[in-house]
Design a protein around this motif. Structure first.
Motif, PDB file in Angstrom:
ATOM      1  N   MET A 161      -8.460  -2.154  -0.761  1.00 39.55           N
ATOM      2  CA  MET A 161      -7.139  -1.533  -0.864  1.00 39.55           C
ATOM      3  C   MET A 161      -5.973  -2.441  -0.499  1.00 39.55           C
ATOM      4  SD  MET A 161      -7.898   2.345   0.575  1.00 39.55           S
ATOM      5  CE  MET A 161      -8.744   1.832   2.081  1.00 39.55           C
ATOM      6  N   LEU A 162      -6.242  -3.581   0.122  1.00 42.23           N
ATOM      7  CA  LEU A 162      -5.193  -4.513   0.559  1.00 42.23           C
ATOM      8  C   LEU A 162      -4.184  -3.862   1.500  1.00 42.23           C
ATOM      9  CD1 LEU A 162      -4.468  -6.471  -2.758  1.00 42.23           C
ATOM     10  CD2 LEU A 162      -5.969  -7.132  -0.853  1.00 42.23           C
ATOM     11  N   LEU A 163      -4.686  -2.977   2.357  1.00 42.88           N
ATOM     12  CA  LEU A 163      -3.822  -2.340   3.343  1.00 42.88           C
ATOM     13  C   LEU A 163      -3.573  -3.293   4.512  1.00 42.88           C
ATOM     14  CD1 LEU A 163      -5.311   1.264   3.579  1.00 42.88           C
ATOM     15  CD2 LEU A 163      -2.946   0.702   2.977  1.00 42.88           C
ATOM     16  N   PRO A 164      -2.313  -3.584   4.843  1.00 45.35           N
ATOM     17  CA  PRO A 164      -2.034  -4.459   5.992  1.00 45.35           C
ATOM     18  C   PRO A 164      -2.670  -3.957   7.282  1.00 45.35           C
ATOM     19  CG  PRO A 164      -0.044  -4.119   4.692  1.00 45.35           C
ATOM     20  CD  PRO A 164      -1.078  -3.169   4.147  1.00 45.35           C
ATOM     21  N   MET A 165      -2.716  -2.636   7.451  1.00 45.53           N
ATOM     22  CA  MET A 165      -3.294  -2.061   8.662  1.00 45.53           C
ATOM     23  C   MET A 165      -4.735  -2.515   8.866  1.00 45.53           C
ATOM     24  SD  MET A 165      -5.648   0.535   9.467  1.00 45.53           S
ATOM     25  CE  MET A 165      -5.573   1.673   8.095  1.00 45.53           C
ATOM     26  N   CYS A 166      -5.495  -2.667   7.781  1.00 46.72           N
ATOM     27  CA  CYS A 166      -6.897  -3.084   7.897  1.00 46.72           C
ATOM     28  C   CYS A 166      -6.986  -4.492   8.468  1.00 46.72           C
ATOM     29  CB  CYS A 166      -7.577  -3.024   6.530  1.00 46.72           C
ATOM     30  SG  CYS A 166      -7.676  -1.367   5.829  1.00 46.72           S
ATOM     31  N   LEU A 167      -6.117  -5.375   7.980  1.00 43.39           N
ATOM     32  CA  LEU A 167      -6.101  -6.748   8.478  1.00 43.39           C
ATOM     33  C   LEU A 167      -5.719  -6.781   9.949  1.00 43.39           C
ATOM     34  CD1 LEU A 167      -6.517  -9.669   7.598  1.00 43.39           C
ATOM     35  CD2 LEU A 167      -4.091  -9.763   7.002  1.00 43.39           C
ATOM     36  N   LEU A 168      -4.710  -6.000  10.327  1.00 46.57           N
ATOM     37  CA  LEU A 168      -4.292  -5.942  11.728  1.00 46.57           C
ATOM     38  C   LEU A 168      -5.395  -5.371  12.607  1.00 46.57           C
ATOM     39  CD1 LEU A 168      -0.634  -4.677  11.212  1.00 46.57           C
ATOM     40  CD2 LEU A 168      -1.329  -6.952  11.985  1.00 46.57           C
TER      41      LEU A 168
END
Length: 235
Positions: free
Chosen positions: A153-160
């Motif tokens: 999904m390329l969600l920034p939250m996942c990376l954080l």
């Protein structure tokens, strides 16, 4: 309609909520409300892309049309399915941890009803993904699943979340994660089907291994195999 009041924010307000949620979630990863707020305030472009993909997929369109919810009232029948099925595996995952599908926080910061549903769907299928990939709910398992979610999904939250989760590893856990789980998660997230376009509830009655094969799911490394001789056992 997605339960819970939605709050419209201007750009500065979104930034403030995102920053506050990020700091709070890093300080206390158990605050699922803060993690949810961070995902919503930073994830609108990602959810818009997911919505576009769902609209182009037959199963995705069916999900958007019927808007199934992963709540006890709707998925309770899975507890009666044969042991080999995907639905039964999901109930074992939930029951062994005393989890309830009703515990997810509502969506509050999405502009439209459609995007609010996509955000809620992404939140509610999280435990389906745990089941399919065979991932535990410890720090290593959650961090590995966030890598897959980012790939999907390329969600920034996942990376954080990956950054915050791995910061809490000890040295041996970090070595285990980056040597075994991280490369596996990158490969697994790229190889599998578009997981947001799957109508999971229609496949509850199907054999778990068959749906894994059909959707290109690579199960997680077994903990005993993933731990190097110098690493702590994953629990």
């Amino acid at each position: 309609m997605i339960e819970g009041p939605r709050i419209r924010l201007n750009g500065w307000q979104q930034a403030a909520v995102a920053l506050g949620s990020a700091v709070g979630a890093l300080l206390d990863p158990r605050r699922v409300d803060l993690i949810a707020a961070l995902g919503e305030t930073t994830g609108k472009p990602a959810f818009e892309r997911v919505l576009e993909r769902m609209e182009k997929s037959p199963e995705g369109r069916a999900v958007l049309l019927e808007r199934p919810r992963v709540i006890s009232e709707k998925v309770g029948h899975a507890w009666d399915l044969p042991a080999n099925t995907f639905g039964a595996a999901y109930t074992r995952f939930m029951g062994s941890r005393n989890f309830s599908p009703d515990d997810r926080p509502p969506v509050r910061f999405m502009d439209s009803e459609e995007l609010a549903y996509v955000a809620m769907r992404a939140r509610e299928v999280h435990d389906f993904w745990h089941t399919l990939f065979g991932l535990p709910t410890n720090l290593i398992g959650e961090s590995a699943l966030k890598v897959i979610e980012f790939e999907q999904m390329l969600l920034p939250m996942c990376l954080l979340s990956v950054v915050g989760g791995t910061a809490r590893f000890n040295g041996k856990q970090r070595a285990t994660f980056y040597q075994h789980y991280f490369p596996w998660a990158l490969r697994a997230g790229k190889q599998c089907t578009d997981l947001m376009c799957v109508y999971y509830e229609q496949h509850f009655h199907e054999d778990l291994e068959e749906v894994r094969q059909r959707w290109g799911i690579i199960p997680a490394p077994a903990p005993a195999l993933a731990v190097s001789p110098n690493a702590a056992r994953v629990v």
